[in-house]
Scaffold this motif. Structure first.
Motif: not given
Length: 247
Positions: A62-65, A191-200
């Motif tokens: 999670i890149t942002k607080s 397949t989810s991205p490792s950075t800030d995933p947003q769902g399908p």
């Protein structure tokens, strides 16, 4: 405004002195700042109850607080935003709301122009906040932290009565299921991205997290995923919101 005293079927409406319920005001404005960071999302180690949609366990950044409500959205807050009439059952969690209805609630909340933008958390943000550094299926003794099938008496309860997690968030498990922003995908974690995933990018159902107090509900776990169409109604479905400072 008015408030309801008690939690049973014979609750009584009573005027709130001065027209504003100070307890509602305190809860409504209480957000917790969650720092950016990394965690293992999905099936907790040694948790034999995991479904296949909770796997594989994977590292997420999670890149942002962000700021998330310390409590589930209450009936009082919902009524204040959605109606100009009265406040009822002020600090019970709002329940029986659809994902679509939540979007209208957020639209009206944002129309107040109070310097913040309000939204639902992503599924990843929700689990990150719920775990608060824990790798376990529950972040504490379940009876101490959650209203669920074995201790809730078949009904939701006022928010904040159970012990919070390490970041001070109450009722992340139990009481009412909480809508999140994401579409549901059974195999998304593969397949989810490792950075800030947003769902399908699309789907037929939206995700809910946290479990509820239904007498026939399953035992709440941090990684448990549920999903329903966006117009689905259930008396043990509510929400928790995130806010972002408008620059």
């Amino acid at each position: 405004y008015q408030r309801i005293t008690g939690q049973g079927p014979n609750q009584q409406l009573q005027p709130a002195p001065g027209g504003v319920d100070p307890e509602l005001q305190r809860i409504e404005g209480d957000f917790v700042s969650i720092p950016a960071g990394e965690f293992e999302m999905g099936c907790s180690p040694h948790d034999s109850s995991c479904a296949k949609d909770e796997k594989p366990r994977h590292r997420v950044r999670i890149t942002k607080s962000f700021e998330i409500g310390r409590y589930e959205v209450t009936q009082g807050t919902w009524q204040r935003v959605m109606s100009a009439t009265y406040i009822w059952a002020t600090i019970q969690p709002i329940r029986g709301v659809t994902w679509d209805g939540v979007q209208e609630f957020l639209r009206r909340l944002n129309a107040q122009n109070d310097g913040y933008r309000y939204r639902l958390p992503t599924e990843a943000e929700w689990e990150y906040a719920a775990r608060a550094g824990s790798k376990s299926a529950q972040y504490g003794d379940l009876d101490a932290i959650a209203w669920y099938s074995r201790n809730a008496g078949g009904q939701s309860h006022n928010v904040g009565l159970k012990q919070p997690n390490a970041w001070g968030l109450h009722d992340m498990l139990g009481n009412v299921w909480e809508w999140v922003q994401d579409w549901y995908g059974e195999s998304y974690y593969q397949t989810s991205p490792s950075t800030d995933p947003q769902g399908p990018s699309n789907g037929e159902r939206r995700v809910l997290r946290g479990g509820g107090a239904s007498p026939v509900g399953r035992i709440p776990r941090v990684s448990d995923r549920n999903s329903f169409p966006s117009d689905y109604v259930d008396e043990f479905i509510g929400l928790r919101i995130v806010r972002e400072k408008i620059k």
